[in-house]
Design an enzyme around this catalytic site. Structure first.
Site, PDB file in Angstrom:
ATOM      1  N   GLU A 150     -95.968 -46.279  -3.414  1.00  0.00           N
ATOM      2  CA  GLU A 150     -95.024 -47.216  -4.025  1.00  0.00           C
ATOM      3  C   GLU A 150     -95.469 -47.615  -5.436  1.00  0.00           C
ATOM      4  OE1 GLU A 150     -95.456 -51.444  -3.423  1.00  0.00           O
ATOM      5  OE2 GLU A 150     -96.341 -51.036  -1.450  1.00  0.00           O
ATOM      6  N   LYS A 193     -88.225 -55.675  -9.553  1.00  0.00           N
ATOM      7  CA  LYS A 193     -88.664 -55.248  -8.228  1.00  0.00           C
ATOM      8  C   LYS A 193     -87.435 -54.717  -7.496  1.00  0.00           C
ATOM      9  CE  LYS A 193     -91.044 -57.164  -4.184  1.00  0.00           C
ATOM     10  NZ  LYS A 193     -91.585 -58.411  -3.588  1.00  0.00           N
ATOM     11  N   VAL A 229     -91.544 -51.047  -0.474  1.00  0.00           N
ATOM     12  CA  VAL A 229     -91.716 -50.137   0.661  1.00  0.00           C
ATOM     13  C   VAL A 229     -90.380 -49.473   1.002  1.00  0.00           C
ATOM     14  CG1 VAL A 229     -92.175 -50.045   3.150  1.00  0.00           C
ATOM     15  CG2 VAL A 229     -93.740 -51.285   1.640  1.00  0.00           C
ATOM     16  N   ASP A 235     -85.025 -65.089   6.136  1.00  0.00           N
ATOM     17  CA  ASP A 235     -85.741 -64.256   5.166  1.00  0.00           C
ATOM     18  C   ASP A 235     -86.509 -63.155   5.907  1.00  0.00           C
ATOM     19  OD1 ASP A 235     -87.048 -63.153   3.048  1.00  0.00           O
ATOM     20  OD2 ASP A 235     -87.894 -65.018   2.263  1.00  0.00           O
ATOM     21  N   SER A 256     -87.585 -59.023   5.488  1.00  0.00           N
ATOM     22  CA  SER A 256     -87.703 -57.938   4.515  1.00  0.00           C
ATOM     23  C   SER A 256     -86.852 -56.734   4.879  1.00  0.00           C
ATOM     24  CB  SER A 256     -89.170 -57.508   4.402  1.00  0.00           C
ATOM     25  OG  SER A 256     -89.282 -56.353   3.601  1.00  0.00           O
ATOM     26  N   ALA A 257     -86.273 -56.117   3.843  1.00  0.00           N
ATOM     27  CA  ALA A 257     -85.514 -54.878   4.031  1.00  0.00           C
ATOM     28  C   ALA A 257     -86.414 -53.731   4.470  1.00  0.00           C
ATOM     29  CB  ALA A 257     -84.797 -54.501   2.735  1.00  0.00           C
ATOM     30  N   ASP A 258     -87.726 -53.897   4.328  1.00  0.00           N
ATOM     31  CA  ASP A 258     -88.676 -52.869   4.785  1.00  0.00           C
ATOM     32  C   ASP A 258     -88.465 -52.552   6.261  1.00  0.00           C
ATOM     33  OD1 ASP A 258     -89.685 -53.171   2.242  1.00  0.00           O
ATOM     34  OD2 ASP A 258     -91.601 -54.021   2.862  1.00  0.00           O
ATOM     35  N   LYS A 274     -98.185 -58.028   5.909  1.00  0.00           N
ATOM     36  CA  LYS A 274     -98.913 -58.998   5.093  1.00  0.00           C
ATOM     37  C   LYS A 274     -99.085 -60.291   5.876  1.00  0.00           C
ATOM     38  CE  LYS A 274     -97.360 -57.102   0.687  1.00  0.00           C
ATOM     39  NZ  LYS A 274     -96.324 -56.130   1.092  1.00  0.00           N
TER      40      LYS A 274
END
Length: 303
Positions: free
Chosen positions: A26, A88, A108, A140, A142-144, A161
């Site tokens: 990435e 980003k 990611v 919230d 993540s799209a990951d 994380k």
């Protein structure tokens, strides 16, 4: 695939034609994860480690409205120097950034998209995004995680994380059918530390075992990826209380000043670095090196 929107380096094209092992990387970690010149030094070292372990590195970013697969040294230096001025880029940002011929640092999720378009099946990163603390109120997530559910790829990381809600992240991945595999561990690593208190789905001990499991997944026609969680080396692992206290302080400050959305992770990581006197950055770099090595070994085993 519309070639107007993707540029694959000569080296990566030749590796694809020759069926050589390739590892995607990435670029958010370069532009948003570390200060210059440490970010460029780290990115170049990661590529070197992948080469030393028999694979071809393919750093992915967005430049001039194209997904670049196989970023060169000059481009990596540009990403590092320009830093957070480069947007980003997650999945939702791709269409607009490409149509405006803009630059972007791939998360990611978008790195997986670029790698998949090129035909790359292994990706090394630091830690994936996940379900944020308080997501039951903020939503919230993540799209990951969605990308892992949809894109056929092995993603090697040091766990999610530790700024996230690790338990809910595992539950989300289970719902989406994404296997979470510990490399030589039965416990989910928590990025800066080797343990989290949460169990992974399976423990596999060799790169070959991981490669065979992924082949079986493909053979069954099951969509989505496979998450390989690789603990940070013992000598670079941080004290759990120190890092957890730092995370709690950073999360509280983010809430107080209203940080949210895609700004959350960069803010928290920077604040944790400040609180720990830079120790967290050193650990972050070492776990990325460790993941790059394992990803290269898995890519070789796949071939």
């Amino acid at each position: 695939m519309d070639n107007r929107y993707i540029s694959i380096s000569t080296e990566v094209q030749e590796a694809l034609k020759s069926n050589k092992p390739i590892v995607a990387l990435e670029s958010t970690i370069i532009s948003h994860g570390m200060p210059y010149p440490k970010n460029v030094e780290t990115a170049n070292n990661v590529e070197k480690i992948i080469r030393e372990n028999g694979a071809v590195p393919a750093t992915i970013c967005i430049l001039d409205g194209k997904i670049v697969v196989g970023t060169n040294h000059e481009q990596i230096d540009y990403l590092g120097k320009t830093g957070v001025k480069i947007p980003k880029a997650s999945r939702r940002d791709l269409a607009v950034l490409l149509s405006k011929k803009s630059d972007g640092a791939t998360t990611v999720a978008t790195t997986m998209i670029g790698a998949s378009l090129a035909g790359i099946k292994v990706f090394a990163t630091g830690g994936i995004g996940g379900v944020h603390r308080g997501a039951e109120v903020t939503m919230d997530i993540s799209a990951d995680l969605e990308e892992l559910a949809d894109t056929e790829m092995i993603v090697v990381c040091a766990g999610a994380k530790s700024i996230l809600d690790l338990g809910l992240t595992l539950e989300y991945l289970e719902t989406k059918g994404v296997p979470v595999i510990g490399y030589q561990t039965e416990e989910l690593p928590a990025f800066y530390t080797r343990k989290s208190g949460f169990k992974v789905d399976y423990n596999l001990d060799t790169p070959l075992e991981i490669a065979e499991a992924f082949k079986a997944k493909i053979g069954l026609g099951l969509k989505g990826g496979m998450l390989i969680t690789n603990p940070i080396p013992e000598e670079f692992s941080m004290d759990a209380k120190v890092i957890n206290d730092a995370i709690e302080k950073a999360v509280a400050e983010a809430k107080d000043i209203g940080v949210h959305g895609k700004e959350t992770t960069p803010f928290l990581l920077a604040k944790i670095k400040e609180i720990t006197g830079g120790d967290s950055l050193d650990s972050n770099i070492q776990l990325v090196y460790n993941n790059a090595k394992l990803a290269a070994q898995i890519a070789c085993a796949l071939k």
